[in-house]
Write a protein that holds these residues in place. Structure first.
Motif, PDB file in Angstrom:
ATOM      1  N   VAL A  66       0.833  -1.251  -0.115  1.00  0.00           N
ATOM      2  CA  VAL A  66       0.070  -0.066   0.112  1.00  0.00           C
ATOM      3  C   VAL A  66       0.964   1.299  -0.109  1.00  0.00           C
ATOM      4  O   VAL A  66       0.685   2.346  -0.793  1.00  0.00           O
ATOM      5  N   VAL A  67       1.961   1.464   0.819  1.00  0.00           N
ATOM      6  CA  VAL A  67       2.586   2.518   0.913  1.00  0.00           C
ATOM      7  C   VAL A  67       3.725   2.606  -0.396  1.00  0.00           C
ATOM      8  O   VAL A  67       3.710   3.805  -1.010  1.00  0.00           O
ATOM      9  N   GLY A  68       4.006   1.530  -1.034  1.00  0.00           N
ATOM     10  CA  GLY A  68       4.682   1.765  -2.186  1.00  0.00           C
ATOM     11  C   GLY A  68       3.720   2.200  -3.342  1.00  0.00           C
ATOM     12  O   GLY A  68       4.014   2.905  -4.136  1.00  0.00           O
ATOM     13  N   ALA A  69       2.702   1.577  -3.412  1.00  0.00           N
ATOM     14  CA  ALA A  69       1.437   2.106  -4.406  1.00  0.00           C
ATOM     15  C   ALA A  69       1.248   3.694  -4.261  1.00  0.00           C
ATOM     16  O   ALA A  69       1.185   4.367  -5.232  1.00  0.00           O
ATOM     17  N   VAL A  70       1.057   4.100  -2.968  1.00  0.00           N
ATOM     18  CA  VAL A  70       0.829   5.517  -2.854  1.00  0.00           C
ATOM     19  C   VAL A  70       2.121   6.491  -3.248  1.00  0.00           C
ATOM     20  O   VAL A  70       2.060   7.366  -3.878  1.00  0.00           O
ATOM     21  N   LEU A  71       3.347   5.882  -2.912  1.00  0.00           N
ATOM     22  CA  LEU A  71       4.529   6.678  -3.583  1.00  0.00           C
ATOM     23  C   LEU A  71       4.625   6.581  -4.791  1.00  0.00           C
ATOM     24  O   LEU A  71       5.055   7.762  -5.254  1.00  0.00           O
ATOM     25  N   SER A  73       2.217   6.511  -6.896  1.00  0.00           N
ATOM     26  CA  SER A  73       1.214   7.482  -7.666  1.00  0.00           C
ATOM     27  C   SER A  73       1.548   8.590  -7.434  1.00  0.00           C
ATOM     28  O   SER A  73       1.317   9.667  -8.203  1.00  0.00           O
ATOM     29  N   MET A  74       1.970   9.074  -6.354  1.00  0.00           N
ATOM     30  CA  MET A  74       2.587  10.492  -6.208  1.00  0.00           C
ATOM     31  C   MET A  74       3.674  10.759  -7.230  1.00  0.00           C
ATOM     32  O   MET A  74       3.737  11.924  -7.723  1.00  0.00           O
ATOM     33  N   LEU A  76       4.270   9.492  -9.930  1.00  0.00           N
ATOM     34  CA  LEU A  76       3.538   9.591 -11.272  1.00  0.00           C
ATOM     35  C   LEU A  76       2.767  10.858 -11.522  1.00  0.00           C
ATOM     36  O   LEU A  76       2.866  11.606 -12.413  1.00  0.00           O
ATOM     37  N   ALA A  77       2.281  11.306 -10.475  1.00  0.00           N
ATOM     38  CA  ALA A  77       1.292  12.597 -10.450  1.00  0.00           C
ATOM     39  C   ALA A  77       2.323  13.656 -10.903  1.00  0.00           C
ATOM     40  O   ALA A  77       2.160  14.720 -11.392  1.00  0.00           O
ATOM     41  N   VAL A  78       3.365  13.762 -10.163  1.00  0.00           N
ATOM     42  CA  VAL A  78       4.419  14.962 -10.075  1.00  0.00           C
ATOM     43  C   VAL A  78       4.984  14.902 -11.724  1.00  0.00           C
ATOM     44  O   VAL A  78       5.499  15.811 -12.453  1.00  0.00           O
ATOM     45  N   ALA A  79       5.426  13.606 -12.336  1.00  0.00           N
ATOM     46  CA  ALA A  79       6.000  13.371 -13.627  1.00  0.00           C
ATOM     47  C   ALA A  79       4.764  14.111 -14.429  1.00  0.00           C
ATOM     48  O   ALA A  79       5.289  14.681 -15.496  1.00  0.00           O
ATOM     49  N   ILE A  80       3.736  13.733 -14.349  1.00  0.00           N
ATOM     50  CA  ILE A  80       2.703  13.980 -15.259  1.00  0.00           C
ATOM     51  C   ILE A  80       2.492  15.700 -15.326  1.00  0.00           C
ATOM     52  O   ILE A  80       2.472  16.387 -16.260  1.00  0.00           O
ATOM     53  N   SER A  81       2.541  16.229 -13.872  1.00  0.00           N
ATOM     54  CA  SER A  81       2.456  17.598 -13.982  1.00  0.00           C
ATOM     55  C   SER A  81       3.613  18.390 -14.476  1.00  0.00           C
ATOM     56  O   SER A  81       3.401  19.389 -15.442  1.00  0.00           O
ATOM     57  N   ALA A  82       4.927  17.805 -14.229  1.00  0.00           N
ATOM     58  CA  ALA A  82       5.995  18.564 -15.103  1.00  0.00           C
ATOM     59  C   ALA A  82       5.965  18.363 -16.440  1.00  0.00           C
ATOM     60  O   ALA A  82       6.346  19.340 -17.327  1.00  0.00           O
ATOM     61  N   ALA A  83       5.426  17.263 -16.939  1.00  0.00           N
ATOM     62  CA  ALA A  83       5.317  17.255 -18.854  1.00  0.00           C
ATOM     63  C   ALA A  83       4.321  18.095 -19.041  1.00  0.00           C
ATOM     64  O   ALA A  83       4.572  18.784 -20.128  1.00  0.00           O
ATOM     65  N   SER A  84       3.086  18.272 -18.506  1.00  0.00           N
ATOM     66  CA  SER A  84       2.215  19.230 -18.829  1.00  0.00           C
ATOM     67  C   SER A  84       2.640  20.717 -18.709  1.00  0.00           C
ATOM     68  O   SER A  84       2.499  21.538 -19.669  1.00  0.00           O
ATOM     69  N   ILE A  85       3.178  21.008 -17.701  1.00  0.00           N
ATOM     70  CA  ILE A  85       3.958  22.399 -17.623  1.00  0.00           C
ATOM     71  C   ILE A  85       4.895  22.623 -18.665  1.00  0.00           C
ATOM     72  O   ILE A  85       4.793  23.720 -19.071  1.00  0.00           O
TER      73      ILE A  85
END
Length: 103
Positions: A66-71, A73-74, A76-85
């Motif tokens: 569970v902790v690995g999945a949360v980390l 996903s976080m 991945l969210a940062v990577a997607i945000s950086a790519a969109s910016i």
């Protein structure tokens, strides 16, 4: 108003303050010793059976997953945000360049 108040010592450090005793010194009263407590057998505080050891290992594995999945996903969210910016920055740069050329 908000200045700190520092207490002032009237005597320089290292001088003992002498006080006079007014009451006589008496010997302390003798208290009888309590009865000894019977010794207990030394044993561990946690006893694991094979079933509880398996349950503990499964619970620990679930927590790790569970902790690995949360980390992940976080991350991945940062990577997607950086790519969109980065894409938005490239598009804005192209638009500003076209506006400066007068097209």
């Amino acid at each position: 108003m908000l200045q700190p108040r520092i207490p002032v010592n009237p005597l320089p450090p290292g001088h003992p303050i002498l006080t006079a005793r007014t009451e006589p010194v008496t010997a302390p009263a003798v208290v009888p010793a309590a009865a000894p407590v019977p010794a207990t057998t030394p044993r561990s505080s946690v006893q694991l059976t094979p079933g509880s050891a398996v349950a503990l290992a499964a619970g620990g594995g679930a927590v790790v997953l569970v902790v690995g999945a949360v980390l992940v996903s976080m991350l991945l969210a940062v990577a997607i945000s950086a790519a969109s910016i980065a894409v938005v920055a490239v598009v804005l740069r192209l638009l500003v360049r076209d506006m400066q050329k007068g097209r």
